[in-house]
Design a protein around this motif. Structure first.
Motif, mmCIF file in Angstrom:
data_model
loop_
_atom_site.group_PDB
_atom_site.id
_atom_site.type_symbol
_atom_site.label_atom_id
_atom_site.label_comp_id
_atom_site.label_asym_id
_atom_site.label_seq_id
_atom_site.Cartn_x
_atom_site.Cartn_y
_atom_site.Cartn_z
ATOM 1 N N ALA A 305 0.833 -1.230 -0.082
ATOM 2 C CA ALA A 305 -0.034 0.004 0.184
ATOM 3 C C ALA A 305 0.850 1.198 -0.211
ATOM 4 N N PRO A 306 0.323 2.317 -0.281
ATOM 5 C CA PRO A 306 1.070 3.639 -0.399
ATOM 6 C C PRO A 306 1.404 4.300 1.003
ATOM 7 N N SER A 307 0.748 3.896 1.918
ATOM 8 C CA SER A 307 0.953 4.447 3.237
ATOM 9 C C SER A 307 0.541 3.415 4.368
ATOM 10 N N PRO A 308 1.045 3.719 5.706
ATOM 11 C CA PRO A 308 0.826 2.646 6.705
ATOM 12 C C PRO A 308 -0.968 2.645 7.076
ATOM 13 N N ALA A 309 -1.532 4.028 6.761
ATOM 14 C CA ALA A 309 -2.910 3.962 7.105
ATOM 15 C C ALA A 309 -3.590 2.946 6.204
ATOM 16 N N THR A 310 -3.475 2.820 5.235
ATOM 17 C CA THR A 310 -4.009 2.138 3.881
ATOM 18 C C THR A 310 -3.545 0.796 4.155
ATOM 19 N N SER A 311 -2.450 0.379 4.396
ATOM 20 C CA SER A 311 -2.110 -1.114 4.876
ATOM 21 C C SER A 311 -2.619 -1.636 6.043
ATOM 22 N N SER A 312 -2.639 -0.980 6.862
ATOM 23 C CA SER A 312 -2.959 -1.296 8.342
ATOM 24 C C SER A 312 -4.899 -1.631 8.235
ATOM 25 N N TYR A 331 -0.715 -11.634 11.840
ATOM 26 C CA TYR A 331 -1.039 -10.778 10.850
ATOM 27 C C TYR A 331 -0.509 -9.303 11.303
ATOM 28 N N ARG A 332 0.084 -8.795 10.479
ATOM 29 C CA ARG A 332 0.906 -7.533 10.744
ATOM 30 C C ARG A 332 0.423 -6.434 9.994
ATOM 31 N N PRO A 333 -0.542 -5.389 10.595
ATOM 32 C CA PRO A 333 -1.070 -4.283 9.534
ATOM 33 C C PRO A 333 -0.131 -3.382 9.119
ATOM 34 N N ASN A 354 2.131 -18.680 7.532
ATOM 35 C CA ASN A 354 0.557 -18.172 7.500
ATOM 36 C C ASN A 354 0.468 -16.941 8.194
ATOM 37 N N VAL A 355 0.914 -16.007 7.323
ATOM 38 C CA VAL A 355 0.806 -14.494 7.838
ATOM 39 C C VAL A 355 0.369 -13.505 6.935
ATOM 40 N N VAL A 356 -0.317 -12.518 7.194
ATOM 41 C CA VAL A 356 -0.610 -11.537 6.301
ATOM 42 C C VAL A 356 0.155 -10.321 6.750
ATOM 43 N N LEU A 357 0.988 -9.715 5.844
ATOM 44 C CA LEU A 357 1.902 -8.601 6.016
ATOM 45 C C LEU A 357 1.395 -7.351 5.219
ATOM 46 N N GLY A 358 1.250 -6.227 6.026
ATOM 47 C CA GLY A 358 1.033 -5.029 5.412
ATOM 48 C C GLY A 358 2.262 -4.043 5.221
ATOM 49 N N VAL A 359 2.723 -3.688 4.057
ATOM 50 C CA VAL A 359 3.919 -3.059 3.899
ATOM 51 C C VAL A 359 3.837 -2.015 2.910
ATOM 52 N N THR A 360 4.801 -1.127 3.145
ATOM 53 C CA THR A 360 4.518 0.248 2.144
ATOM 54 C C THR A 360 6.006 0.278 1.255
#
Length: 643
Positions: A305-312, A331-333, A354-360
């Motif tokens: 995502a372009p920002s932590p807000a969007t990824s989380s 999971y890691r927002p 088994n993990v969902v990662l939110g990164v920018t």
């Protein structure tokens, strides 16, 4: 960098030491025989157990710790980078690894370019085992809360309010600071609202404001499932309803309470944890059902995502789409290359976890090429904005499912090229996974029609949440009948023809394929492999529900609930027996003492585990104990103690 020294400087007044948290059978006299024959060694251990009605005095900051672990302030230091400026209460213990994680995750990375105020969240692993003693209110909350909203035992949630604005008085030219609420509760809506009230005020007034807010939170009642609470903070009253496992999952309306004594009028939160699901999923609306399948099967997924807000927000939306099933995978927002688990999650020597990662950071696209699923949301930066080391050459097999509304899932498109010959990753879902269920065209048409007619977004979100709930409930319905014996996958699969989800859900497809293990010996190819020869993914990526952490978590919870129910029924059967005096006539003193010990043990367990037993049953059990003890000789009465 030393939080304790900074805290003592900002708060010279001595504070109280902070203690962290931490078809029923007819009852027969034979039930007493079975109870008496049971081993009494464990029962005797409970002789020294203090009465559950004797309450310990409230620990300092106990009410505060019922909601939050601590409050942190992270600032940018020219010499140290991100630095922990303050931890409040000052004696809350964080390990060095936890402090480092909080510092790095409280700031957007350099690729996000966030100016102004930004809110997002993260989740970190607790290091060094549980350090917080649990209070009675914590256990009461977990017993009554839905499984998905219970306190985290091994992780902390971090709720961040980050401000970055130009400031000529600062050497770097920018004011950069984050206020972070650290909690074990997944109440993202509540804590984001709380931050929006206190963070702007804190950035202006600093320490005195924060101390006053923490003192107010320390006066809040503990969160109790099923109750509507009024939480005063900074002249505002937040009215929230704490979800209960008894609530119907279709709707969780706020229970209104009297506003006569609430001045000013309260700010009513319709939910403490639910995000706007439609707003989160709108960029990938045509893929929501496939994403639901990936979450259900516990597949590894990275959200760029372009920002932590969007990824989380996207990660939290994905993990919440399985309600009422608890999301049992990691999971890691918001996740960065500085995270302590970076090497663990990016290693190529084993299958992705088994993990969902939110990164920018676009660097993750190169690092996680071996992952089977990538979700790109938001507009990608132009190639000229990316560092040279993370520019992607045109991959030979990089394809994406088309995200245009109304286009079928079978459509594919190549990643676009930019003038310098490299490629960028456009928004979309990158996967070689084939959905088991047919696409829900009716739902998509309703949502798209709602957009055209400008239907309120909360109505759109309710439609989407209701449909996802129906999918999950239809999937879980065949698993619902309680079983005392061990679960047998083969028997279950054979029964699906007569009671499978295809009978209760209008959506057609290969429901059976979602349950069973596909022991495929043909390796799956990674669709974004940049090498000339496609690299197979490990066989472990062929997961199905029975091999996912969700099934293990579901099964353990159901087994625990069944065991508690059987204990409750046993205690009720004993207490409803009307012939205790008759039973005692031909019993030896040893057997009678064993009965007393076992009844006391069951009382302790009933109160400690909050078994589904009526208070009248507990009162009758106490009466039986008193009656039996009074019939014994005086010397035995003295040994057993007061009834």
């Amino acid at each position: 960098m030393c939080a304790e020294a900074t805290a003592s400087r900002l708060f010279p007044r001595q504070r109280l030491g902070f203690v962290p948290r931490a078809t029923r059978c007819r009852p027969l006299p034979a039930a007493m025989d079975a109870l008496s024959r049971a081993g009494s060694s464990s029962a005797r251990d409970h002789l020294s157990t203090p009465s559950s009605q004797a309450r310990a005095p409230a620990a300092p900051w106990a009410r505060f710790s019922a909601w939050l672990e601590c409050v942190c302030v992270v600032t940018f230091d020219l010499e140290l980078g991100q630095a922990l400026e303050l931890v409040y209460p000052s004696d809350f213990r964080l390990t060095d690894k936890e402090k480092s994680s909080i510092c790095y995750l409280s700031f957007p990375d350099s690729h996000s370019g966030c100016l102004g105020d930004t809110q997002f969240s993260f989740r970190i692993r607790q290091c060094g085992g549980q350090r917080s003693p649990w209070h009675a209110s914590d256990r009461c909350y977990d017993r009554g809360a839905p499984a998905s909203l219970q306190r985290e035992l091994a992780h902390y949630f971090g709720y961040v309010y980050f401000r970055q604005v130009k400031d000529g008085s600062v050497k770097r030219g920018y004011f950069q600071k984050s206020l972070v609420l650290v909690s074990r509760l997944p109440f993202v809506r509540l804590f984001q609202t709380l931050l929006s009230l206190i963070a702007p005020e804190y950035f202006d007034k600093l320490a005195p404001c924060l101390e006053a807010v923490c003192s107010e939170i320390d006066q809040w009642p503990a969160p109790m499932p099923g109750q509507t609470l009024s939480l005063p903070v900074m002249g505002v009253i937040l009215q929230v309803s704490i979800p209960s496992r008894e609530d119907r999952p279709e709707c969780s309306p706020l229970k209104q309470c009297s506003h006569e004594n609430l001045l000013p009028a309260p700010v009513i939160l319709t939910s403490v944890h639910e995000l706007d699901l439609f707003r989160c999923f709108q960029p990938v609306l045509t893929h929501v059902q496939m994403l639901w399948e990936l979450m259900l099967l516990g597949e590894p997924l990275v959200v760029l995502a372009p920002s932590p807000a969007t990824s989380s927000e996207m990660v939290l939306a994905l993990t919440s789409c399985l309600q009422p099933l608890k999301f049992c995978c990691d999971y890691r927002p918001y996740f960065t290359i500085h995270d302590s688990e970076f090497k663990e999650f990016t290693t190529r020597t084993q299958a992705p976890p088994n993990v969902v990662l939110g990164v920018t950071n676009p660097f993750f696209i190169k690092t996680l090429q071996h992952w089977p699923h990538i979700l790109r949301v938001g507009e990608p930066k132009m190639s000229g904005d990316l560092p040279k080391q993370v520019k992607l050459k045109k991959p030979s097999r990089l394809k994406t499912l088309d995200t245009k509304p109304g286009v079928g899932w079978g459509m594919w498109e190549e990643a676009p090229m930019v003038p310098d010959g490299s490629s960028v990753l456009p928004p979309g879902l990158y996967t070689a996974y084939t959905a088991h269920l047919h696409r829900d065209k009716v739902l998509l048409k309703r949502l798209l029609k709602g957009l055209q007619k400008k239907r309120p977004w909360d109505v759109q979100a309710a439609l989407l949440r209701q449909r996802l709930l129906e999918l999950t409930q239809s999937f879980l319905l065949p698993l619902a009948p309680p079983q005392i014996r061990p679960f047998c996958q083969d028997d279950f699969l054979h029964s699906l023809e007569h009671r499978g989800p295809q009978l209760t859900c209008t959506l057609k497809g290969d429901w059976l394929g979602l349950y069973r293990w596909v022991d495929s010996r043909l390796p799956m190819l990674s669709p974004w492999c940049t090498q000339s020869t496609p690299q197979p993914l490990p066989l472990a990526t062929h997961r199905r529900f029975f091999q996912s952490p969700h099934f293990d978590g579901w099964y353990r919870q159901r087994h625990r609930e069944m065991a508690h129910k059987l204990e409750a029924l046993h205690l009720e059967a004993i207490c409803e027996a009307q012939s205790i005096e008759t039973w005692m006539k031909d019993k030896s003193e040893v057997e009678v003492v064993d009965l007393v010990l076992k009844l006391r043990e069951k009382l302790v367990r009933a109160q400690g585990h909050q078994l589904p037993v009526k208070e009248a049953t507990l009162q009758r059990a106490r009466l039986y104990i008193k009656m039996v003890v009074s019939s014994l000789p005086k010397d035995l009465q003295a040994i057993l103690g007061p009834p």
